[in-house]
Scaffold this motif. Sequence first.
Motif, short mmCIF file in Angstrom:
data_model
loop_
_atom_site.label_atom_id
_atom_site.label_comp_id
_atom_site.label_asym_id
_atom_site.label_seq_id
_atom_site.Cartn_x
_atom_site.Cartn_y
_atom_site.Cartn_z
N ILE A 11 0.83 -1.20 0.00
CA ILE A 11 0.00 0.00 0.00
C ILE A 11 0.87 1.26 0.00
O ILE A 11 0.66 2.18 -0.78
N ASN A 12 1.89 1.26 0.86
CA ASN A 12 2.78 2.42 0.91
C ASN A 12 3.40 2.68 -0.46
O ASN A 12 3.38 3.81 -0.95
N ALA A 13 3.93 1.64 -1.04
CA ALA A 13 4.62 1.80 -2.32
C ALA A 13 3.67 2.32 -3.39
O ALA A 13 4.00 3.23 -4.15
N LEU A 14 2.45 1.73 -3.43
CA LEU A 14 1.49 2.15 -4.46
C LEU A 14 1.06 3.59 -4.24
O LEU A 14 0.97 4.38 -5.19
N GLU A 15 0.81 3.95 -2.98
CA GLU A 15 0.35 5.32 -2.71
C GLU A 15 1.42 6.34 -3.07
O GLU A 15 1.14 7.35 -3.70
N ILE A 16 2.65 6.05 -2.67
CA ILE A 16 3.73 6.99 -2.95
C ILE A 16 3.92 7.14 -4.46
O ILE A 16 4.05 8.25 -4.98
N ALA A 17 3.88 6.02 -5.17
CA ALA A 17 4.20 6.08 -6.59
C ALA A 17 3.05 6.56 -7.47
O ALA A 17 3.27 7.15 -8.51
N LEU A 18 1.81 6.29 -7.05
CA LEU A 18 0.72 6.48 -8.02
C LEU A 18 -0.38 7.47 -7.64
O LEU A 18 -1.07 7.98 -8.51
N LEU A 19 -0.55 7.73 -6.35
CA LEU A 19 -1.66 8.62 -5.98
C LEU A 19 -1.39 10.05 -6.39
O LEU A 19 -0.24 10.47 -6.49
N GLY A 20 -2.45 10.79 -6.64
CA GLY A 20 -2.31 12.21 -6.92
C GLY A 20 -1.77 12.52 -8.31
O GLY A 20 -1.32 13.61 -8.59
N ARG A 21 -1.76 11.52 -9.20
CA ARG A 21 -1.28 11.80 -10.56
C ARG A 21 -2.40 11.66 -11.57
O ARG A 21 -2.16 11.46 -12.74
N GLY A 22 -3.63 11.67 -11.06
CA GLY A 22 -4.78 11.65 -11.96
C GLY A 22 -5.12 10.28 -12.51
O GLY A 22 -6.07 10.10 -13.25
N LEU A 23 -4.35 9.30 -12.14
CA LEU A 23 -4.55 7.98 -12.71
C LEU A 23 -5.39 7.11 -11.78
O LEU A 23 -6.43 6.59 -12.15
N ILE A 24 -4.92 6.96 -10.55
CA ILE A 24 -5.69 6.15 -9.62
C ILE A 24 -6.18 7.02 -8.46
O ILE A 24 -5.54 8.00 -8.09
N ARG A 25 -7.34 6.64 -7.96
CA ARG A 25 -7.97 7.47 -6.95
C ARG A 25 -7.80 6.85 -5.57
O ARG A 25 -7.69 7.55 -4.56
N GLU A 26 -7.75 5.52 -5.54
CA GLU A 26 -7.85 4.87 -4.26
C GLU A 26 -7.16 3.51 -4.25
O GLU A 26 -7.21 2.79 -5.24
N VAL A 27 -6.53 3.18 -3.13
CA VAL A 27 -6.00 1.83 -2.95
C VAL A 27 -6.66 1.28 -1.69
O VAL A 27 -6.51 1.85 -0.62
N THR A 28 -7.43 0.20 -1.83
CA THR A 28 -8.09 -0.36 -0.65
C THR A 28 -7.72 -1.83 -0.51
O THR A 28 -7.21 -2.44 -1.46
N ALA A 29 -8.00 -2.40 0.66
CA ALA A 29 -7.65 -3.81 0.86
C ALA A 29 -8.70 -4.51 1.69
O ALA A 29 -9.35 -3.89 2.53
N GLU A 30 -8.90 -5.80 1.41
CA GLU A 30 -9.77 -6.63 2.25
C GLU A 30 -8.88 -7.71 2.82
O GLU A 30 -8.27 -8.47 2.07
N ASP A 31 -8.81 -7.77 4.15
CA ASP A 31 -7.86 -8.74 4.67
C ASP A 31 -8.52 -9.98 5.26
O ASP A 31 -7.87 -10.80 5.89
N ASP A 32 -9.83 -10.14 5.02
CA ASP A 32 -10.49 -11.33 5.57
C ASP A 32 -10.84 -12.32 4.47
O ASP A 32 -11.90 -12.92 4.46
N VAL A 33 -9.91 -12.48 3.51
CA VAL A 33 -10.20 -13.38 2.39
C VAL A 33 -9.20 -14.54 2.33
O VAL A 33 -8.20 -14.54 3.05
#
Length: 469
Positions: free
Chosen positions: A379-401
């Motif tokens: 999550i950290n890596a994705l947020e740092i690299a991709l958020l706020g550049r107009g491409l992706i809006r959100e990174v979410t996770a489900e951990d009960d799968v």
Amino acid sequence: MKKVVMKFGGTSVASGEKIRYIADLISQHVGQGYKVVAVISALGGVTDRLVEASEQAKKGNRKYVYEFKQEVIEEHLTVARKAVENKPIQEEIEQTLQTTVDELEKVLTGIIYVGELTPKSRDYVLSFGERLSASIVWGALRDFGLNAQYYTGSDVGIVTDSNFGEANPLMDVTKHQVKEKIEPLLEKGVVPVVTGYIAATQDGVTTTLGRGGSDYTATIIGAALGVDEVWIWTDVDGLMSSDPKIVSSARMMPEISFQEAIEMAIFGAKAMHPRALEPAMEEHIPVRIRNAFNPENLGTLIVEEQKIKRGDIVKAITLVKNVVLVNVSGAGMVGAPGTAAKVFDVLGRENINILMISQSVSEANISFIIRRSLLERAINALEIALLGRGLIREVTAEDDVCVVAVVGAGMKGTPGVASRIFSAIARRGINIRMIAQGSSELNISFVVKETDGEQAVRAIHEEFELDKI
Ligand code: ADP
Ligand code: ASP
Ligand code: MG
């Protein structure tokens, strides 16, 4: 048949009595004319505890480290005293264990002082489990009158890159060195006892091959020596149609192809290293998974697909726990070429392995499955690299799968398998979160709530009547 590598897992060396028993088993085979290389895992649970101890050392928890050291030495001494009866050998092993644990304490103390746990120092700590257990087995074998010698993976010539925690063997050098080292020993009637799981870089820095890596050590050595078979001794009769702890009617498979076994390993059947079968497959060396405590049973033979006599549609079902579903979304992703590449590039650079991927046609999101322990990093890596550049809006996770994987070479080109699987799941009222089928068609996997996982496995086992075949 004459030359074999025998690997004993943590389950087979869990106590002094068991170690005596496997020493007897090895000596019987040597008596029958087999040339044996023994590869040994850490005592059951020890590697997990070393992981915890290294974390505690990083936090500066001296008390924990001190108590841990006491526990580890006591436990191994108790096992050794049961495993070895001959007094001088026993004393020698006790001395070796003591020296090894003193070294472990020094390493952990070093980590306390520095306050930092690097992947490199972590691997060094994790190597102690196998170093301790293999010493005991070495003693027990000599007690049974065998000419046994103790080696670490690095001593016998296994070299890796420096990807600590999941190091990759440099196969060409390794094969050459292992052959040079072990072949003459076998000629002289020596039984080499080799630590599983651990190796070293070309500079001699200790590395580990990844969890469950002792199986890998065994096939690396087997491939280098061109043995007749590699035997993975464990606590179940072989590879089963499902984990017997989940499906009590699970059936042992006498034969399975490398490709099927690899799919099963990747998806968690028998905590086997996913790459463990590669070296054997490349050298066409059959691998046999068998029960150390039921040696009359010949176990599961893993061979090339052409050699399999009969193909069932579905052969096995595995359940992968401790995973998370990560969802990357944003309207900017629609029709934007290269989005998936960016996402996976970020994860690849973090060394995060992706178990499953799916993207819907709308392209507004990409979902994938990774190990739970990697979630924060991902999550950290994705947020740092991709958020706020107009491409992706959100990174979410489900951990009960969890992931259910259905494996079988016979699924290839057999229509209707998926519909039978998903109808069986639907009849139990289980909701499916994500589906993937590899183009190899060897495997259909899907994601359900963790609480539904075991029931889903049982439903499919029943649907394909795997208990009856
Ligand atoms: P070892 O200590 O011998 O390396 P592991 O714990 O790594 O043993 O693997 C053996 C365990 O794998 C068995 O006790 C069994 O519960 C589990 N397992 C999960 N799926 C399967 C399967 N399909 N067939 C056989 N064993 C399985
Ligand atoms: N001891 C190591 C582990 O627990 C390697 C192995 O058992 O195969 O992962
Ligand atoms: Mg294992």
